[in-house]
Motif scaffolding. Structure first.
Motif, PDB file in Angstrom:
ATOM      1  N   GLU A 180       1.020  -1.168  -0.262  1.00  0.00           N
ATOM      2  CA  GLU A 180      -0.037   0.192  -0.173  1.00  0.00           C
ATOM      3  C   GLU A 180       0.916   0.935  -0.326  1.00  0.00           C
ATOM      4  O   GLU A 180       1.709   0.819   1.192  1.00  0.00           O
ATOM      5  CB  GLU A 180      -0.947  -0.005   1.582  1.00  0.00           C
ATOM      6  CG  GLU A 180      -1.345  -1.515   1.518  1.00  0.00           C
ATOM      7  CD  GLU A 180      -2.968  -1.207   1.468  1.00  0.00           C
ATOM      8  OE1 GLU A 180      -2.933   0.029   0.950  1.00  0.00           O
ATOM      9  OE2 GLU A 180      -3.639  -2.090   1.897  1.00  0.00           O
TER      10      GLU A 180
ATOM     11  N   ARG B 209       0.118   5.336  -8.601  1.00  0.00           N
ATOM     12  CA  ARG B 209      -1.951   5.062  -8.697  1.00  0.00           C
ATOM     13  C   ARG B 209      -1.718   3.127  -9.532  1.00  0.00           C
ATOM     14  O   ARG B 209      -0.659   3.714 -10.829  1.00  0.00           O
ATOM     15  CB  ARG B 209      -1.733   5.994  -9.804  1.00  0.00           C
ATOM     16  CG  ARG B 209      -2.715   7.039  -8.533  1.00  0.00           C
ATOM     17  CD  ARG B 209      -3.485   6.832  -7.395  1.00  0.00           C
ATOM     18  NE  ARG B 209      -4.273   7.855  -7.004  1.00  0.00           N
ATOM     19  CZ  ARG B 209      -3.690   7.931  -5.848  1.00  0.00           C
ATOM     20  NH1 ARG B 209      -3.626   6.872  -5.095  1.00  0.00           N
ATOM     21  NH2 ARG B 209      -4.440   8.419  -4.467  1.00  0.00           N
ATOM     22  N   CYS B 210      -2.780   2.862 -10.002  1.00  0.00           N
ATOM     23  CA  CYS B 210      -2.711   2.048 -11.056  1.00  0.00           C
ATOM     24  C   CYS B 210      -2.654   2.939 -12.816  1.00  0.00           C
ATOM     25  O   CYS B 210      -3.298   3.784 -12.246  1.00  0.00           O
ATOM     26  CB  CYS B 210      -3.479   1.159 -11.121  1.00  0.00           C
ATOM     27  SG  CYS B 210      -4.665   0.625 -12.632  1.00  0.00           S
TER      28      CYS B 210
ATOM     29  N   CYS C   2      -9.689   0.427  -9.830  1.00  0.00           N
ATOM     30  CA  CYS C   2      -9.498   1.335  -8.639  1.00  0.00           C
ATOM     31  C   CYS C   2      -9.269   2.682  -9.481  1.00  0.00           C
ATOM     32  O   CYS C   2      -9.459   3.411  -8.768  1.00  0.00           O
ATOM     33  CB  CYS C   2      -8.069   0.375  -7.705  1.00  0.00           C
ATOM     34  SG  CYS C   2      -7.012   1.089  -9.120  1.00  0.00           S
ATOM     35  N   ASN C   3     -10.131   2.651 -10.351  1.00  0.00           N
ATOM     36  CA  ASN C   3      -9.583   4.297 -10.833  1.00  0.00           C
ATOM     37  C   ASN C   3     -11.359   4.307 -11.002  1.00  0.00           C
ATOM     38  O   ASN C   3     -11.690   5.209 -12.290  1.00  0.00           O
ATOM     39  CB  ASN C   3      -8.672   4.240 -12.358  1.00  0.00           C
ATOM     40  CG  ASN C   3      -7.652   4.377 -11.620  1.00  0.00           C
ATOM     41  OD1 ASN C   3      -7.369   5.082 -11.236  1.00  0.00           O
ATOM     42  ND2 ASN C   3      -7.251   3.593 -12.575  1.00  0.00           N
TER      43      ASN C   3
ATOM     44  N   HIS D 281      -6.123   2.031  -4.066  1.00  0.00           N
ATOM     45  CA  HIS D 281      -4.335   1.711  -4.580  1.00  0.00           C
ATOM     46  C   HIS D 281      -3.695   0.269  -4.179  1.00  0.00           C
ATOM     47  O   HIS D 281      -2.755   0.642  -3.598  1.00  0.00           O
ATOM     48  CB  HIS D 281      -3.975   3.741  -5.158  1.00  0.00           C
ATOM     49  CG  HIS D 281      -4.737   3.568  -5.927  1.00  0.00           C
ATOM     50  ND1 HIS D 281      -4.732   3.459  -7.332  1.00  0.00           N
ATOM     51  CD2 HIS D 281      -5.412   4.606  -5.829  1.00  0.00           C
ATOM     52  CE1 HIS D 281      -5.845   4.062  -8.377  1.00  0.00           C
ATOM     53  NE2 HIS D 281      -6.489   4.362  -7.710  1.00  0.00           N
TER      54      HIS D 281
ATOM     55  N   CYS E 264      -0.531  -3.463 -10.478  1.00  0.00           N
ATOM     56  CA  CYS E 264      -1.997  -3.698  -9.826  1.00  0.00           C
ATOM     57  C   CYS E 264      -2.085  -4.793  -8.714  1.00  0.00           C
ATOM     58  O   CYS E 264      -2.254  -5.196  -9.339  1.00  0.00           O
ATOM     59  CB  CYS E 264      -2.607  -2.805 -10.479  1.00  0.00           C
ATOM     60  SG  CYS E 264      -4.609  -2.755 -10.312  1.00  0.00           S
TER      61      CYS E 264
ATOM     62  N   VAL F 230       3.134  -1.154 -12.455  1.00  0.00           N
ATOM     63  CA  VAL F 230       2.965   0.394 -11.367  1.00  0.00           C
ATOM     64  C   VAL F 230       4.358   0.638 -11.793  1.00  0.00           C
ATOM     65  O   VAL F 230       4.582   1.988 -12.241  1.00  0.00           O
ATOM     66  CB  VAL F 230       2.303   0.585 -10.698  1.00  0.00           C
ATOM     67  CG1 VAL F 230       2.515   1.963  -9.665  1.00  0.00           C
ATOM     68  CG2 VAL F 230       1.138  -0.227 -10.925  1.00  0.00           C
TER      69      VAL F 230
END
Ligand code: CP
Length: 359
Positions: A319, A324-325, A332-333, A339, A351, A358
């Motif tokens: 974490e 960000r993915c 997750c977006n 994320h 991800c 990523v």
């Protein structure tokens, strides 16, 4: 609780049990009729489908169970903004098992975090389609009599083709598999499948530009649709599209004993003149999809409370609020999924939900 989100959620032994139960169902259909009476399957389809949704429905009916759900999320409270997690919490009050298709990648994995019933991924975007994989494995077994030792050519859209990604993952559990990738540059297999699956598990693969040069080597030719809509340059599409059309002339280069598979729907990548060839297995493959989904439903409900059949051992997600993915089509977006990431053996950060690289 046992869910099926990715082919690797099943051990090789569990895959063997499902395939062997499907074969027993084919041989003794009467024994299984009524075995799921009073059980309910919910089919939640946020994306169009013919084979997957109807074969799940038919499978549950053959077992004597009932089916509820939606084939168009706009007719559900999703249109009022209900989240994937809230939807499965609610549907879990009405059904014993859920089969879900979603255009958002990782949606089903995210749903498992709150679900009280087993969830089956019936396709998530370009990511994964594990019940098609079970269908494909049963078909190869029935057509050739074995899965170990095959040389399989994947042809067409290997970049966005979720059925290809899932089948390669599953084949990594079998012995002496050789993979040949036949695709234009724009639609080559993603690196994460080449590196994290083929190279990590030692499946030899090679990439070629035409079908002709490899037809004679193949035990299985797995055709997929070259998707015009994926090309930025229409000239480029026109240049490559006919290299990936299976016709009688190309079939004449193949072994006498081989099988042509296609998850369907096809558009023009297999000419109808091939349909009468005994090696054309794609419509038999459709029917196998019903039997294998019957077997899957039976097994998931049998394994539901059996600690021997849980999900694979938990990895700890990484974490990092700064990361960000990059995949706009990842859950997750699109919803409030965290994320989260997993570090692969070669140090790449991917991800948690959609496997996009990523870092
Ligand atoms: N093979 C497959 O997933 O077909 P549908 O999109 O029609 O379900």
């Amino acid at each position: 609780m046992k869910h099926l989100i990715d082919p690797t959620d099943l051990t090789k032994q569990e895959i063997d049990e499902i395939i062997s139960l499907a074969q027993d169902i084919i041989a003794h259909r009467e024994r299984y009729q009524g075995s799921m009476s009073h059980k309910k399957l919910a089919t939640l389809f946020y994306e169009p489908s013919t084979r997957t949704r109807l074969s799940f429905t038919s499978a549950m009916m053959e077992l004597g169970g009932n089916v509820l759900g939606f084939s168009d999320a706009r007719s559900s409270s999703v249109s009022k903004g209900e989240s994937v997690q809230d939807t499965v919490r609610v549907v879990g009050c009405f059904a014993d098992v859920i089969a879900m298709r979603h255009h958002i990648e990782g949606a089903q994995l995210y749903a498992t975090e709150v679900s009280t019933v087993p969830i089956i991924n019936a396709g998530d975007g370009s990511h994964s389609h594990p019940t098609q994989t079970l269908t494909d494995l049963l078909t190869i077994q029935r057509e050739l009599g074995h899965i170990d030792g095959i040389t399989i050519g994947f042809c067409g859209d290997l970049r966005f083709g979720r059925t290809v990604h899932s089948l390669i993952k599953a084949l990594s559990r079998y012995k002496d598999i050789k993979v040949i990738l036949i695709a234009p540059d724009e639609l080559k297999l993603p690196d994460y499948i080449k590196q994290d699956v083929c190279e990590r598990t030692g499946i030899p693969y090679r990439e070629v530009a035409t079908m002709e040069e490899v037809m004679g080597e193949l035990d299985v030719l797995y055709m997929t649709r070259v998707q015009k809509e994926r090309f930025l340059d229409e000239d480029e599409f026109d240049r490559v599209k006919d290299s990936f059309v299976l016709d009688a002339a190309r079939m004449s280069l193949a072994k006498k004993k081989m099988a042509v598979l296609h998850p369907l729907p096809r558009v023009n990548e297999i000419l109808t003149e091939v349909d009468a060839d005994p090696r054309a297995a794609y419509f038999r493959q459709v029917e196998n999809g019903k039997f294998v989904r019957e077997a899957l439903i039976v097994k998931l409900l049998e394994w539901k409370d059996d600690p021997e059949h849980g999900m694979p051992a938990d990895e700890t997600p990484v974490e990092d609020p700064e990361l960000r993915c990059p995949n706009k089509k990842c859950i997750c977006n699109n919803e409030h999924a965290p994320h989260r990431f997993r570090r692969t053996e070669n140090g790449v950060l991917r991800c948690w939900y959609c496997d996009s690289k990523v870092r």
